[in-house]
Motif scaffolding. Sequence first.
Motif, PDB file in Angstrom:
ATOM      1  N   VAL A  18      19.767  -1.749  10.990  1.00  0.00           N
ATOM      2  CA  VAL A  18      21.133  -1.579  11.480  1.00  0.00           C
ATOM      3  C   VAL A  18      21.166  -0.685  12.708  1.00  0.00           C
ATOM      4  CG1 VAL A  18      23.374  -0.562  10.912  1.00  0.00           C
ATOM      5  CG2 VAL A  18      22.229  -2.055   9.263  1.00  0.00           C
ATOM      6  N   ALA A  19      20.291   0.316  12.735  1.00  0.00           N
ATOM      7  CA  ALA A  19      20.237   1.240  13.870  1.00  0.00           C
ATOM      8  C   ALA A  19      19.472   0.669  15.058  1.00  0.00           C
ATOM      9  CB  ALA A  19      19.610   2.560  13.436  1.00  0.00           C
ATOM     10  N   GLY A  20      18.868  -0.509  14.885  1.00  0.00           N
ATOM     11  CA  GLY A  20      18.081  -1.099  15.973  1.00  0.00           C
ATOM     12  C   GLY A  20      16.782  -0.368  16.223  1.00  0.00           C
ATOM     13  N   GLU A  21      16.231   0.246  15.172  1.00  0.00           N
ATOM     14  CA  GLU A  21      15.012   1.040  15.314  1.00  0.00           C
ATOM     15  C   GLU A  21      13.878   0.425  14.495  1.00  0.00           C
ATOM     16  OE1 GLU A  21      16.230   4.807  13.862  1.00  0.00           O
ATOM     17  OE2 GLU A  21      17.511   5.288  15.589  1.00  0.00           O
ATOM     18  N   THR A  22      12.675   0.883  14.772  1.00  0.00           N
ATOM     19  CA  THR A  22      11.519   0.495  13.973  1.00  0.00           C
ATOM     20  C   THR A  22      11.502   1.342  12.700  1.00  0.00           C
ATOM     21  OG1 THR A  22      10.259  -0.040  15.969  1.00  0.00           O
ATOM     22  CG2 THR A  22       8.995   0.341  13.955  1.00  0.00           C
ATOM     23  N   ILE A  82      27.978  -7.226  -7.840  1.00  0.00           N
ATOM     24  CA  ILE A  82      28.049  -6.288  -6.712  1.00  0.00           C
ATOM     25  C   ILE A  82      26.650  -5.877  -6.287  1.00  0.00           C
ATOM     26  CG2 ILE A  82      28.972  -4.093  -5.909  1.00  0.00           C
ATOM     27  CD1 ILE A  82      31.117  -6.184  -6.487  1.00  0.00           C
ATOM     28  N   SER A  83      25.779  -5.640  -7.259  1.00  0.00           N
ATOM     29  CA  SER A  83      24.395  -5.300  -6.946  1.00  0.00           C
ATOM     30  C   SER A  83      23.682  -6.472  -6.269  1.00  0.00           C
ATOM     31  CB  SER A  83      23.653  -4.902  -8.225  1.00  0.00           C
ATOM     32  OG  SER A  83      22.309  -4.563  -7.955  1.00  0.00           O
ATOM     33  N   LEU A  84      23.899  -7.688  -6.788  1.00  0.00           N
ATOM     34  CA  LEU A  84      23.297  -8.873  -6.171  1.00  0.00           C
ATOM     35  C   LEU A  84      23.796  -9.066  -4.744  1.00  0.00           C
ATOM     36  CD1 LEU A  84      23.453 -11.422  -9.126  1.00  0.00           C
ATOM     37  CD2 LEU A  84      21.375 -10.637  -7.989  1.00  0.00           C
ATOM     38  N   LEU A  85      25.092  -8.862  -4.546  1.00  0.00           N
ATOM     39  CA  LEU A  85      25.675  -8.963  -3.207  1.00  0.00           C
ATOM     40  C   LEU A  85      24.950  -8.044  -2.234  1.00  0.00           C
ATOM     41  CD1 LEU A  85      28.027  -9.604  -1.151  1.00  0.00           C
ATOM     42  CD2 LEU A  85      29.258  -7.698  -2.219  1.00  0.00           C
ATOM     43  N   THR A  86      24.713  -6.805  -2.655  1.00  0.00           N
ATOM     44  CA  THR A  86      24.052  -5.828  -1.792  1.00  0.00           C
ATOM     45  C   THR A  86      22.596  -6.197  -1.559  1.00  0.00           C
ATOM     46  OG1 THR A  86      25.528  -4.163  -2.757  1.00  0.00           O
ATOM     47  CG2 THR A  86      23.664  -3.361  -1.457  1.00  0.00           C
ATOM     48  N   GLY A  87      21.923  -6.660  -2.608  1.00  0.00           N
ATOM     49  CA  GLY A  87      20.535  -7.078  -2.450  1.00  0.00           C
ATOM     50  C   GLY A  87      20.378  -8.269  -1.522  1.00  0.00           C
ATOM     51  N   MET A  88      21.333  -9.178  -1.542  1.00  0.00           N
ATOM     52  CA  MET A  88      21.305 -10.320  -0.633  1.00  0.00           C
ATOM     53  C   MET A  88      21.581  -9.872   0.802  1.00  0.00           C
ATOM     54  SD  MET A  88      23.315 -12.991  -3.145  1.00  0.00           S
ATOM     55  CE  MET A  88      23.467 -14.310  -1.948  1.00  0.00           C
ATOM     56  N   ALA A  89      22.516  -8.935   0.972  1.00  0.00           N
ATOM     57  CA  ALA A  89      22.789  -8.407   2.315  1.00  0.00           C
ATOM     58  C   ALA A  89      21.569  -7.689   2.869  1.00  0.00           C
ATOM     59  CB  ALA A  89      23.992  -7.457   2.255  1.00  0.00           C
ATOM     60  N   ALA A  90      20.883  -6.934   2.009  1.00  0.00           N
ATOM     61  CA  ALA A  90      19.670  -6.233   2.443  1.00  0.00           C
ATOM     62  C   ALA A  90      18.594  -7.222   2.872  1.00  0.00           C
ATOM     63  CB  ALA A  90      19.158  -5.343   1.308  1.00  0.00           C
ATOM     64  N   ASP A 109      26.969  -3.575   6.643  1.00  0.00           N
ATOM     65  CA  ASP A 109      26.478  -2.419   7.388  1.00  0.00           C
ATOM     66  C   ASP A 109      25.979  -1.383   6.382  1.00  0.00           C
ATOM     67  OD1 ASP A 109      26.507  -0.622   9.956  1.00  0.00           O
ATOM     68  OD2 ASP A 109      27.546   0.562   8.420  1.00  0.00           O
ATOM     69  N   VAL A 110      24.979  -0.616   6.776  1.00  0.00           N
ATOM     70  CA  VAL A 110      24.510   0.478   5.927  1.00  0.00           C
ATOM     71  C   VAL A 110      24.168   1.671   6.821  1.00  0.00           C
ATOM     72  CG1 VAL A 110      22.091  -0.357   5.945  1.00  0.00           C
ATOM     73  CG2 VAL A 110      22.898   1.164   4.107  1.00  0.00           C
ATOM     74  N   ARG A 111      24.561   2.849   6.361  1.00  0.00           N
ATOM     75  CA  ARG A 111      24.266   4.078   7.093  1.00  0.00           C
ATOM     76  C   ARG A 111      24.155   5.217   6.094  1.00  0.00           C
ATOM     77  NH1 ARG A 111      29.586   5.520  10.543  1.00  0.00           N
ATOM     78  NH2 ARG A 111      28.211   7.233  11.159  1.00  0.00           N
ATOM     79  N   ARG A 112      23.488   6.267   6.527  1.00  0.00           N
ATOM     80  CA  ARG A 112      23.395   7.455   5.669  1.00  0.00           C
ATOM     81  C   ARG A 112      24.729   8.200   5.686  1.00  0.00           C
ATOM     82  NH1 ARG A 112      17.545   7.477   6.445  1.00  0.00           N
ATOM     83  NH2 ARG A 112      16.711   7.836   4.330  1.00  0.00           N
ATOM     84  N   TYR A 156      11.925   2.047  -0.156  1.00  0.00           N
ATOM     85  CA  TYR A 156      11.388   1.462   1.075  1.00  0.00           C
ATOM     86  C   TYR A 156      12.336   0.418   1.643  1.00  0.00           C
ATOM     87  CZ  TYR A 156       7.169   4.034   0.179  1.00  0.00           C
ATOM     88  OH  TYR A 156       6.283   5.068  -0.014  1.00  0.00           O
ATOM     89  N   ALA A 157      12.946  -0.373   0.777  1.00  0.00           N
ATOM     90  CA  ALA A 157      13.912  -1.367   1.251  1.00  0.00           C
ATOM     91  C   ALA A 157      15.079  -0.687   1.961  1.00  0.00           C
ATOM     92  CB  ALA A 157      14.420  -2.200   0.080  1.00  0.00           C
ATOM     93  N   ALA A 158      15.541   0.431   1.424  1.00  0.00           N
ATOM     94  CA  ALA A 158      16.655   1.148   2.047  1.00  0.00           C
ATOM     95  C   ALA A 158      16.288   1.618   3.448  1.00  0.00           C
ATOM     96  CB  ALA A 158      17.059   2.346   1.187  1.00  0.00           C
ATOM     97  N   GLU A 159      15.101   2.164   3.606  1.00  0.00           N
ATOM     98  CA  GLU A 159      14.687   2.664   4.916  1.00  0.00           C
ATOM     99  C   GLU A 159      14.585   1.539   5.940  1.00  0.00           C
ATOM    100  OE1 GLU A 159      14.368   5.836   5.821  1.00  0.00           O
ATOM    101  OE2 GLU A 159      15.007   6.364   3.790  1.00  0.00           O
ATOM    102  N   ILE A 160      14.090   0.382   5.513  1.00  0.00           N
ATOM    103  CA  ILE A 160      13.967  -0.748   6.434  1.00  0.00           C
ATOM    104  C   ILE A 160      15.348  -1.229   6.869  1.00  0.00           C
ATOM    105  CG2 ILE A 160      13.171  -3.128   6.652  1.00  0.00           C
ATOM    106  CD1 ILE A 160      10.908  -2.388   4.670  1.00  0.00           C
ATOM    107  N   CYS A 161      16.287  -1.277   5.927  1.00  0.00           N
ATOM    108  CA  CYS A 161      17.645  -1.715   6.261  1.00  0.00           C
ATOM    109  C   CYS A 161      18.350  -0.720   7.175  1.00  0.00           C
ATOM    110  CB  CYS A 161      18.457  -1.928   4.986  1.00  0.00           C
ATOM    111  SG  CYS A 161      17.932  -3.351   4.011  1.00  0.00           S
ATOM    112  N   LEU A 162      18.206   0.562   6.897  1.00  0.00           N
ATOM    113  CA  LEU A 162      18.812   1.584   7.753  1.00  0.00           C
ATOM    114  C   LEU A 162      18.277   1.485   9.180  1.00  0.00           C
ATOM    115  CD1 LEU A 162      18.666   4.504   5.184  1.00  0.00           C
ATOM    116  CD2 LEU A 162      20.770   3.658   6.246  1.00  0.00           C
TER     117      LEU A 162
END
Length: 478
Positions: free
Chosen positions: A368-372, A243-251, A160-163, A359-365
Amino acid sequence: MPRRHIRVTGAPEAPLRAALTALRTELGVPESFSPQVEAEAERTAKAPSLPPYDATDIPFFTLDPPTSLDLDQAMHLSRQGTGYRVHYAIADVAAFVAPGGEVDAEAHRRATTLYFPDERVPLHPAVLSEGAASLLPGETRPAALWTIDLDADGRTVTADVRRAVVRSRARLDYAAVQKQIDAGTAEEPLALLKEIGQARERLEVERGGISLNVPEQEIVQRNHAYELSFRAPLPADGWNAQISLLTGMAAADLMVTAGTGVLRTLPAAPDGAVGRLRRTAQALHIEWPHHVSYSQLIRSLDPHQPHHAAFLQECTTLLRGAGYTVFRDRQLPEITTHAAVAAPYAHCTAPIRRLADRYAAEICLAAVAGETPPDWVLAALDTLPHEMADGARRAGTVERECVDIVEAALLQDRVGELFDGYVVEVEDHKPAVGKVQLDSPAIIGRIEGGGDLPLGERLRVRLTQADPGSAKVRFAPA
C-alpha cells in the motif's frame, strides 16, 4: 481446517489432565518460554513501537469465545453511501517482536499456537499474547488497520491497510451477539455483521466457495461428571468468519498485484476424493444429484442432524492439501487460489496465534505504501512454508491425540456397555473396520470385528476399550 474442534468446560479431573500432560511430554511440546524469551517480551511489552496515526475514535469491538484473551482482531462496521465500510484492526505483533530476537526465534520454532482441551500452548509469551499485543477492551494498542469499502452487494470496492493505534470498546462472544441480533436489539455496527456477513455468503455461493459448518465437540462438567455433546456453529460464527475471509482475500489481491507475498493455497480436490465423498453421501442417505455441485450440497446440510454432521466431518478431507505458497519479483506461482475460498487468499488476521500472518501484514503494508517489504521479511520467505507445514502437522497430531484421550477418559468406566450409533466410515480394503458415530455421548470411534460394516446404517455396538493412557476407544458390533 481442523477435522474436529474439542474443548473442555471446567477444570479437567486428574486422570484426564495427567493424560494430556503426558501427551505434551511425548510430543515435546514446550510447557513454558525460556527466561530469555520472557525477559525480552517483558521489555518490549513496556515500550512497543507505536505508529503516529490515531484511530482510537473508532468504536471497535472484538468477537471471540468468552474465555479468550489472545484477541487478534477488532472490527467496526458502518454504512458508506449505498454500501458498507469495514474497519478491521489486526494486532500489530511486529510492534513487539524484534526480527532475529529471542521472541522471534521462538515463534519460528513454534509456528502456531497449539490448543489442548485443558490449556493453550501459545505462540508468544502471555505478556504479549494476552496482554500488550492483545486488542483487549479499553486498551490502546498498535494495529494494522484495514479499511475495506464494499458496494451494496458486498463486493470489495477499495481496500487499504495502514499502521494505527486503536482502542476496542467491547469484548463480545458469539452467543451474546447472536441473541442481540436475533432480538433486534443490536446497535448498527453489530447489526451490520449479519447484513454484511449474509452478503458475503451470497458472493461465496456465486464464486463457488465453501464454508464448512463442522460441529464442535464440547466436554461440559456437570455435578462432578463430564458430558460430551456436539455444538453446531451459530450463524454469527459464519458472519464473523466472512469478515476475516474478506480481509484475507483483500490481502492476497494486494500481494498478487505487488508481486511479492505469502498465500494460503489449496488445489482443487482430485476426482477420486470427490467420488469417495459421493459414496459416503450415498451411504449416509444424503441425496446428492449429479447436477448439484459440492458447494451447493454443503450449504443444504444441517449440522444438527447426525447424518449431516458425520458427512461434514468427512468433507474436511478435501481441505488437507492446503499450504503456504511464497513468491517474489512478480514471479507468480502456478496456483494462487484456495479451492475452498474459490479466490486468492492469505492468512493475515491472526498474528498472535500464527507466525505467517505477521509476514503477510508487513508485505501488505509495504504494498500500500509503494515500498519494498523489509529485508527481514524477504529473508524469511523461503523457509516460512516449511516452518508453517511443520507447525500444522504438530497441531494436527495434537488435535487427533486429544480427541482420543478425552473420549477414552469419558468412557473408561463404561467398557462392556452397549451404545446406538451410525457407521460413518468403512475402510476401502477392510470392510469390517471403520468408524461409528454414537447417538450419545457425542463420540466418533473406531469399530472392528464381525462381518462387513453397514456404512450409513444404524448399528448397536459394544465398547471394548477405553484407556486414556493408550488414547484409544474401540467398539465392536454388538
